[in-house]
Motif scaffolding. Structure first.
Motif, PDB file in Angstrom:
ATOM      1  N   ASP A 142      -5.942   1.650   6.061  1.00  0.00           N
ATOM      2  CA  ASP A 142      -6.881   2.497   5.114  1.00  0.00           C
ATOM      3  C   ASP A 142      -6.387   1.972   3.789  1.00  0.00           C
ATOM      4  OD1 ASP A 142      -8.499   4.075   4.156  1.00  0.00           O
ATOM      5  OD2 ASP A 142      -7.796   5.889   4.518  1.00  0.00           O
ATOM      6  N   GLU A 143      -7.187   1.211   2.990  1.00  0.00           N
ATOM      7  CA  GLU A 143      -6.847   0.722   1.652  1.00  0.00           C
ATOM      8  C   GLU A 143      -5.465   0.112   1.515  1.00  0.00           C
ATOM      9  OE1 GLU A 143      -9.127   2.054  -1.218  1.00  0.00           O
ATOM     10  OE2 GLU A 143     -10.251   3.406   0.104  1.00  0.00           O
ATOM     11  N   GLU A 166      -3.413   5.811   4.182  1.00  0.00           N
ATOM     12  CA  GLU A 166      -3.081   6.522   2.787  1.00  0.00           C
ATOM     13  C   GLU A 166      -1.940   7.424   2.837  1.00  0.00           C
ATOM     14  OE1 GLU A 166      -6.920   7.910   1.705  1.00  0.00           O
ATOM     15  OE2 GLU A 166      -7.148   6.511   0.167  1.00  0.00           O
ATOM     16  N   THR A 192     -11.582   7.456   5.482  1.00  0.00           N
ATOM     17  CA  THR A 192     -10.378   7.986   5.917  1.00  0.00           C
ATOM     18  C   THR A 192     -10.397   8.898   6.907  1.00  0.00           C
ATOM     19  OG1 THR A 192      -9.225   7.643   3.649  1.00  0.00           O
ATOM     20  CG2 THR A 192      -8.109   9.009   5.065  1.00  0.00           C
TER      21      THR A 192
END
Ligand code: ATP
Ligand code: MG
Lengths: 295, 369
Positions: free
Chosen positions: B158-159, B86, B47
């Motif tokens: 991000d994810e 995120e 991140t």
């Protein structure tokens, strides 16, 4: 820049804070002007007959002709100005607390332009707040003050201009404080306590104990209030103009206090000093924002 | 101005949060036309790296560029790079449509794009609901819609599959693939290799803020240590025969079989036949890719602190990679010149590529439309 300003306008219009703060601003401005209008209408009672007569004599007017309406206006506008300050805090600190700042920075060419767009947009909002607050304070003044005590059209226009200037600077001041300290709750509570309590206590204590009359003329809340308040104080010869046979210093301060601007030198001096406070926080906030990590 | 290449370049990137070194001397590049996975365990610095790339976090040292420029020099950045991060922030009281309208205005795209994106991610029915009431998966969809508003050339996620339902994950996979096939760039982070394995062609593996591997996923896969389990009539005889044939990576297993590495089923069969040993069964066993990933990243919580050189020795970390199976490393290739991916013909970014053509625009996400 046009795009970013459009985005900022949409941001403010798509949430409730602009009218959520407008309502108390209007309410407080109206009620305070109403209350002060009722009290000051009879300046004799308020100041004590000897002081009031001395003043009227110095200014060469009849006691009943003093434009006491200016006092009501100033107090209404000054309390209402608290809310654009809080509205300004929401502008940037609010984005941090809701984390929308991420997307705001991702969609702006750079942080500087994002902040500038906010500044321009909130100047507009400051003007809107100013017009509405002055309008409601004026309404309350007309309702309570006798026609002899109402300000002249010229004075009223002056109040309108000063009121708009005050709310605009107040909004920018709020943005600046929120940019330095990016917590809505923290900044709002601190500012409210400072402006309503701490600074007043400081000004009172320093006058009462040490005879310092100028402190309110340099602190943020005092100068912000002084922009409008000094107009009233000047009309009473208590600021700006030099009155023949000069007023007793204590009476002068009392009159300034009554006008909502203890210590104010003049409306433009107040505006300039408050502008300096605004710039201080704005530049500090801008510098902090350039580097702050958004995680 | 930026060079329009669609290339992401991270060079010697370091980020220190006080005493915590989140990212340490990280280098890799991501080429257009492919989906690159950015993998590492929790706290590896994924991140932080992506946020530095997006100009949200200021690097302590090193550079992260998109199209040859840091984020704040991209002009209208949302037209170059879109990001799904995120815990993306939405004002809880703002509706999905209003949220998108705000940023459409900031980017300077027409408002009609807002409804297109809502449709694309399957949020049309919830467009006028407040984002504060959205589920995690719905928020991810809204974040993706926001990222795509400017029709960017590069997508950083991000994810992104956090909170998505299986249908959403499948849709996202095919979306990212077709996005990359248009010659655009996709960088997607995850802490699970299996989650993105089917989506990505390139992989950057980080752990404890440092690069452990980067290059094509196929290369990683090919280097998996495979072995053949043989069940012979005469185990000792087979071992001798294999060793005579030059195969030394032979070991008995607990169930009485013989495990042979570095040989194919055919080779072993031939050797056994020549030695006259009956073979009752052979089974090829491939090491799990996930296991490999674990091996590459595990030092983070183990010997990591001492096993890796301090940051002032830029490339040494490469040689010190935790002994990945042979063939993993790309010797002599400093991180700045990674595997050169030649985009398949037609994938190349055309100068006049029309904005507005989104992959999968016709077929939105979910049957919610
Ligand atoms: N703002 C911050 N202040 C202090 N430390 C931070 C900050 N942000 C991240 N870190 C630290 O940096 C390291 C890397 O964090 P990062 O969020 O980049 O990891 P990650 O790879 O994204 O992990 P995950 O898979 O859990 O999302 C962690 O040790 C984290 O605690
Ligand atoms: Mg993370």
């Amino acid at each position: 820049m046009g795009n970013l300003i459009k985005a900022e306008i949409r941001k403010t219009l798509s949430t409730k804070s602009w009218w959520g703060l407008m309502i108390p601003a209007v309410l407080f401005a109206f009620l305070f002007a109403l209350g002060w209008g009722a009290i000051t209408n009879d300046l004799n009672d308020f100041l004590g007959s000897s002081d009031a007569e001395e003043l009227a004599g110095l200014l060469g007017v009849q006691l009943g002709e003093l434009p006491v309406g200016l006092l009501a206006l100033a107090h209404g506008i000054n309390i209402g100005t608290m809310f654009p300050v809080i509205f300004g805090v929401f502008a940037l600190a609010g984005e941090y607390s809701k984390k929308t700042i991420t997307t705001t920075f991702l969609t702006a060419p750079n942080r500087m332009s994002a902040l500038s767009a906010k500044m321009f947009t909130y100047i507009g909002w400051g003007v809107v707040y100013g017009i509405i607050i002055v309008a409601f304070a004026s309404l309350a003044t007309v309702l309570t003050v006798d026609s002899a005590g109402l300000p002249t059209a010229g004075q009223w226009l002056g109040v309108l201009g000063a009121g708009i200037l005050a709310t605009t600077l107040a909004t920018l001041f709020g943005i600046g404080v929120g940019a330095v300290w990016n917590s809505v709750t923290g900044a709002t509570i601190t500012l409210t306590i400072w402006m309503l309590v701490v600074e007043n206590v400081l000004v009172f204590v320093s006058f009462g104990w040490f005879g310092i009359t100028w402190l309110g003329g340099v602190l943020p809340n005092g100068t912000l209030n002084g922009i409008v308040g000094a107009i009233g104080a000047e009309a009473f010869g208590a600021a700006g103009v030099s009155v023949p046979g000069a007023l007793d210093e204590d009476l002068q301060w009392l009159l300034q206090y009554t006008a909502g601007a203890p210590g104010a030198f003049s409306w433009w001096a107040a505006a300039l000093i408050f502008l300096a406070w605004t710039m201080l926080f704005f530049i500090g906030g801008w510098a902090a924002n350039q580097r702050r990590d958004i995680t | 101005m930026h060079d329009g290449s669609g290339r992401i370049a991270v060079q010697n990137l370091t980020k220190q949060f006080g005493a915590v070194t989140a990212v340490q001397n990280l280098s890799f590049t991501v080429e257009p036309g492919s989906v690159t996975g950015f993998l590492g365990p929790n706290g590896a610095g994924k991140t932080t790296t992506l946020r530095m790339l997006l100009g949200l976090v200021t690097p302590t040292a090193g550079t992260a560029t998109i199209n040859g420029r840091p984020h704040h020099q991209l002009g209208n950045p949302a037209r170059v790079v879109g990001a799904v991060l995120e815990n993306e922030g939405f004002h809880p009281k703002r509706t999905a449509r209003n949220h998108l309208r705000v940023y459409a205005a900031a980017i300077g795209v027409p408002d009609q794009r807002v409804d297109e994106m809502l449709g694309l991610v399957g949020l049309s029915p919830a467009a006028d609901r407040k984002a504060g009431g959205f589920s995690l998966g719905m928020r991810q969809r809204l974040a993706l819609a926001t990222a795509l508003l400017g029709d960017p050339q590069v997508l950083v996620l991000d994810e992104p599959s956090n909170g998505l339902d299986p249908e959403g994950i499948a849709w996202l996979r095919s979306f990212l693939r077709s996005f990359a096939q248009q010659g655009r760039t996709v960088l997607v982070s995850s802490h699970l290799l299996s989650e993105v394995e089917q989506t990505i062609d390139q992989v950057v593996i980080v752990s404890a803020g440092m690069t452990r591997y980067y290059g094509p996923l196929d290369q990683l896969r090919a280097s998996q240590r495979s072995r053949v389990l043989v069940q012979p009539a005469d185990a000792n005889g087979l071992v001798t025969a294999l060793q005579e044939a030059g195969l030394h990576q032979v070991e008995p297993t607990q169930d009485g079989r013989v495990a042979v590495s570095g040989a194919t089923v055919q080779q072993i069969g031939d050797i056994a036949a020549k030695a006259g040993i009956a073979v009752y069964g052979m089974q090829e066993e491939k090491a799990d890719l996930e296991q490999l990933f674990f091996q590459l990243t595990s030092p983070q919580y183990g010997a990591g602190a001492t096993a890796y050189p301090p940051q002032q020795q830029p490339y040494q970390q490469q040689q010190e990679w935790n002994a990945p199976p042979p063939g993993y490393q790309q010797p002599g290739q400093p991180p700045q010149q990674p595997y050169q991916q030649t985009p398949p013909p037609g994938f190349q970014q055309q100068p006049g590529q029309q904005p507005g053509q989104q992959p999968g625009q016709q077929q939105g996400w979910g049957g919610q439309q």
